[in-house]
Design a protein around this motif. Structure first.
Motif, mmCIF file in Angstrom:
data_model
loop_
_atom_site.group_PDB
_atom_site.id
_atom_site.type_symbol
_atom_site.label_atom_id
_atom_site.label_comp_id
_atom_site.label_asym_id
_atom_site.label_seq_id
_atom_site.Cartn_x
_atom_site.Cartn_y
_atom_site.Cartn_z
ATOM 1 N N UNK A 233 -38.309 72.789 8.013
ATOM 2 C CA UNK A 233 -39.554 72.029 7.810
ATOM 3 C C UNK A 233 -39.338 70.872 6.845
ATOM 4 N N UNK A 234 -38.608 71.096 5.747
ATOM 5 C CA UNK A 234 -38.386 70.013 4.797
ATOM 6 C C UNK A 234 -37.436 68.970 5.368
ATOM 7 N N UNK A 235 -36.474 69.393 6.171
ATOM 8 C CA UNK A 235 -35.624 68.415 6.835
ATOM 9 C C UNK A 235 -36.408 67.554 7.810
ATOM 10 N N UNK A 236 -37.356 68.160 8.523
ATOM 11 C CA UNK A 236 -38.188 67.401 9.461
ATOM 12 C C UNK A 236 -39.103 66.431 8.717
ATOM 13 N N UNK A 237 -39.684 66.867 7.588
ATOM 14 C CA UNK A 237 -40.543 65.961 6.822
ATOM 15 C C UNK A 237 -39.752 64.792 6.259
ATOM 16 N N UNK A 238 -38.515 65.051 5.829
ATOM 17 C CA UNK A 238 -37.679 63.974 5.317
ATOM 18 C C UNK A 238 -37.362 62.969 6.420
ATOM 19 N N UNK A 239 -37.016 63.457 7.609
ATOM 20 C CA UNK A 239 -36.743 62.565 8.725
ATOM 21 C C UNK A 239 -38.012 61.854 9.191
ATOM 22 N N UNK A 240 -39.140 62.539 9.082
ATOM 23 C CA UNK A 240 -40.429 61.942 9.439
ATOM 24 C C UNK A 240 -40.708 60.702 8.586
ATOM 25 N N UNK A 241 -40.386 60.770 7.307
ATOM 26 C CA UNK A 241 -40.670 59.667 6.397
ATOM 27 C C UNK A 241 -39.597 58.585 6.460
ATOM 28 N N UNK A 242 -38.337 58.962 6.606
ATOM 29 C CA UNK A 242 -37.253 57.985 6.508
ATOM 30 C C UNK A 242 -36.821 57.436 7.868
ATOM 31 N N UNK A 243 -37.213 58.116 8.972
ATOM 32 C CA UNK A 243 -36.841 57.617 10.294
ATOM 33 C C UNK A 243 -38.096 57.392 11.134
ATOM 34 N N UNK A 244 -38.510 58.418 11.834
ATOM 35 C CA UNK A 244 -39.699 58.264 12.681
ATOM 36 C C UNK A 244 -40.240 59.637 13.006
ATOM 37 N N UNK A 245 -41.550 59.746 13.321
ATOM 38 C CA UNK A 245 -42.101 61.055 13.722
ATOM 39 C C UNK A 245 -41.422 61.612 14.970
ATOM 40 N N UNK A 246 -41.066 60.749 15.903
ATOM 41 C CA UNK A 246 -40.434 61.244 17.129
ATOM 42 C C UNK A 246 -39.071 61.852 16.838
ATOM 43 N N UNK A 247 -38.283 61.194 15.994
ATOM 44 C CA UNK A 247 -36.966 61.734 15.651
ATOM 45 C C UNK A 247 -37.102 63.054 14.913
ATOM 46 N N UNK A 248 -38.099 63.150 13.999
ATOM 47 C CA UNK A 248 -38.291 64.391 13.255
ATOM 48 C C UNK A 248 -38.679 65.533 14.172
ATOM 49 N N UNK A 249 -39.576 65.272 15.123
ATOM 50 C CA UNK A 249 -40.024 66.336 16.025
ATOM 51 C C UNK A 249 -38.896 66.780 16.950
ATOM 52 N N UNK A 250 -38.093 65.838 17.437
ATOM 53 C CA UNK A 250 -36.967 66.192 18.301
ATOM 54 C C UNK A 250 -35.964 67.060 17.550
ATOM 55 N N UNK A 251 -35.667 66.674 16.328
ATOM 56 C CA UNK A 251 -34.712 67.452 15.521
ATOM 57 C C UNK A 251 -35.262 68.847 15.220
ATOM 58 N N UNK A 252 -36.573 68.946 14.937
ATOM 59 C CA UNK A 252 -37.181 70.240 14.640
ATOM 60 C C UNK A 252 -37.130 71.165 15.858
ATOM 61 N N UNK A 253 -37.335 70.633 17.055
ATOM 62 C CA UNK A 253 -37.261 71.464 18.267
ATOM 63 C C UNK A 253 -35.848 72.030 18.448
#
Length: 533
Positions: free
Chosen positions: A444-464
């Protein structure tokens, strides 16, 4: 008529008897004549004997003094104060025996500012015939400026003076301790580039290639024996922090010449100290290089080289000391600053007392950091962002998530913290998932970090990819990502258009503390675990 005793005497060949009283009276009437020279019973021959004895004594003294000049250089140097010298006056003063008061007066006359002498107690050359007077080190500083308040008198030079070791007879003739100049060493502080290789927190110092000024010298005690340890230090102050830096000097036993053992820097403004870290009898030198809530301790062990010289060797985690999979996994966690999980992993192995010394040193270093991160995580914080950061540094992922979900007011500060991170949180997430891929809170924290520093789409793909079909965990992560979008932010950055790092003025006071510890971290390469493609 009173009777008087008679005494028999022979006078002119006849025996006569006379009264004793009359005999005494006759002796009083004719007193015995005293000698003309009462202390010299032999007259003029006795005076000659005394002259010969005095000449022999002076000759013997001169022979003894000449022998002392040949075998003891200090005697030769001591005699220079009675002899004229033809060289320049300043040379005369430097090479004449002087007392400490005379030395300090001479330095002040040269427009210098001598500090209090430091006794070099490691030097001891006492015997039955020679006095034991320690050598001294006199720090020479620049004269104070008219408006000098603090840290404005940098040290220019360190002068070592040797006490004259004189025989007992000359000591009686000399009521004061005399010294001679032994060594002059210019003080050259480390540069900011020298300190940058020691810790990332050295970036708080100015990026200048000029030597940084050193303005203070003190004993470093308690310290290992034998030998004498000194600490040179300076200050670097800005509006946010005060950092200390300097050098560690060492005087070996029976020596008056020091060696620079290492450069050091402490962004927290602390001085190095000797303490028992590994639990051995020998103390270790600890330098606190922590910045903000991020602990960083440099621990040095005193070792000897093959030539017998002392050196300070830093305990390193670069290479695991034991070729064991579980031990190596614990060291890898520590390399990414997950100190508490690393300590738990090493403790699970047990029998650390039987490990080789290098492995015990690595274990002690990890334990030292883990104690700090655990204590910080258990503290009560008035600022919620600081509490979350303390949990993340300790590797307490679930605790950090619980605080975030229960305190919606902390989301703006968390957003700024995630934006300011330059790699440390990312490295922690990667190390935690490499050790245990099922840690959903770390995901979850890795996804939030990617959400802020990259994009919501990249964070959601990585979380899946990381949840691997765990629908409940993925849904919880989606909720956290949705809640992270605070009002006023309508468009999030894409991979091609990243958000710029915010300025300190735009960050809250609590988040700026996090910015301090993370802004100087190196940008690590993007590993496979964070690559959404």
């Amino acid at each position: 008529m009173a009777k008087h005793s008679l005494r028999r005497e022979v006078r002119h060949g006849k025996v006569v008897y006379v009264e004793a009283a009359s005999h005494r009276q006759s002796r009083r009437r004719h007193p015995r004549r005293r000698p003309v020279f009462p202390h010299v019973p032999w007259g003029l021959p006795g005076l000659g004997s005394l002259a010969i004895a005095g000449s022999a004594l002076v000759t013997g003294g001169l022979i003894w003094l000449s022998w002392q000049v040949m075998v003891n250089p200090d005697v030769d140097f001591w005699l220079m104060q009675f002899l004229p010298m033809s060289s320049a006056p300043e040379t005369n003063e430097n090479y004449r025996p002087q007392t400490l008061a005379q030395i300090q007066d001479r330095l002040r006359g040269q427009n210098l500012s001598p500090s209090l002498p430091i006794e070099l107690t490691t030097v001891a050359r006492s015997s039955v015939f020679v006095r034991d007077v320690p050598d001294v080190l006199i720090p020479i500083a620049q004269p104070p400026a008219p408006n000098c308040q603090a840290n404005c008198q940098p040290l220019l030079e360190l002068q070592t003076y040797r006490a004259l070791q004189l025989p007992m007879l000359l000591r009686l003739l000399s009521a004061q301790h005399f010294y001679r100049l032994l060594e002059r060493r210019q003080v050259r502080g480390p540069t900011a580039l020298d300190l940058a290789v020691l810790t990332e927190g050295a970036g708080l110092l100015s990026r200048s290639e000029r030597p940084l000024p050193l303005s203070r010298i003190q004993r470093l005690e308690p310290a290992p024996k034998p030998g004498l340890w000194l600490l040179l230090s300076g200050l670097s102050t800005d509006r946010h922090t005060t950092a200390t830096y300097g050098q560690v000097l060492y005087f070996p036993p029976r020596s008056s010449r020091f060696r620079v053992m290492l450069n050091w820097v402490s962004p927290r403004g602390e001085f190095p100290r000797w303490q028992a870290v590994t639990g051995n009898e020998a103390l270790e030198l600890v330098v606190n290089q922590s910045v903000g809530l991020e602990p960083d301790f440099a621990v040095y062990q005193l070792q000897q080289t093959s030539s017998g010289a002392e050196q300070l060797q830093r305990i390193s985690l670069a290479n695991p000391a034991i070729a064991d999979a579980q031990y190596e996994a614990g060291v890898r966690l520590a390399q990414q600053r997950l100190w508490s999980p690393a300590l738990a992993q090493l403790k699970a192995l047990g029998q650390s007392q039987s490990w080789p010394p290098q492995a015990q040193a690595q274990f002690a270093l990890i334990q030292l950091h883990a104690q700090v991160t655990h204590t910080q995580a258990e503290q009560a914080y008035t600022d919620i962002v600081e509490r979350i950061v303390a949990y993340l540094i300790n590797g307490s992922w679930s605790a950090a998530t619980d605080v975030l979900t229960s305190a919606s007011g902390a989301r703006p500060g968390v957003r700024q913290m995630l934006l300011a991170d330059s790699g440390r949180l990312q490295s922690r997430v990667e190390a935690a998932l490499a050790f245990n891929p099922q840690q959903t809170d770390a995901i979850a924290w890795g996804a939030m970090l990617m959400h802020m520093q990259r994009s919501p789409a990249a964070a959601l793909t990585w979380a899946r990819q990381k949840t691997a079909g765990n629908g409940a965990a993925l849904q919880r992560i989606q909720t956290l990502l949705r809640d992270l979008e605070t009002p006023g932010v309508t468009e999030l950055p894409t991979v091609e258009e990243p958000l710029p790092t915010p300025t300190p003025a735009a960050i809250s006071e609590a988040a700026f503390k996090v910015f301090l510890y993370s802004a100087f971290a190196p940008q690590p390469p993007i590993l496979g675990g964070f690559d959404p493609t």
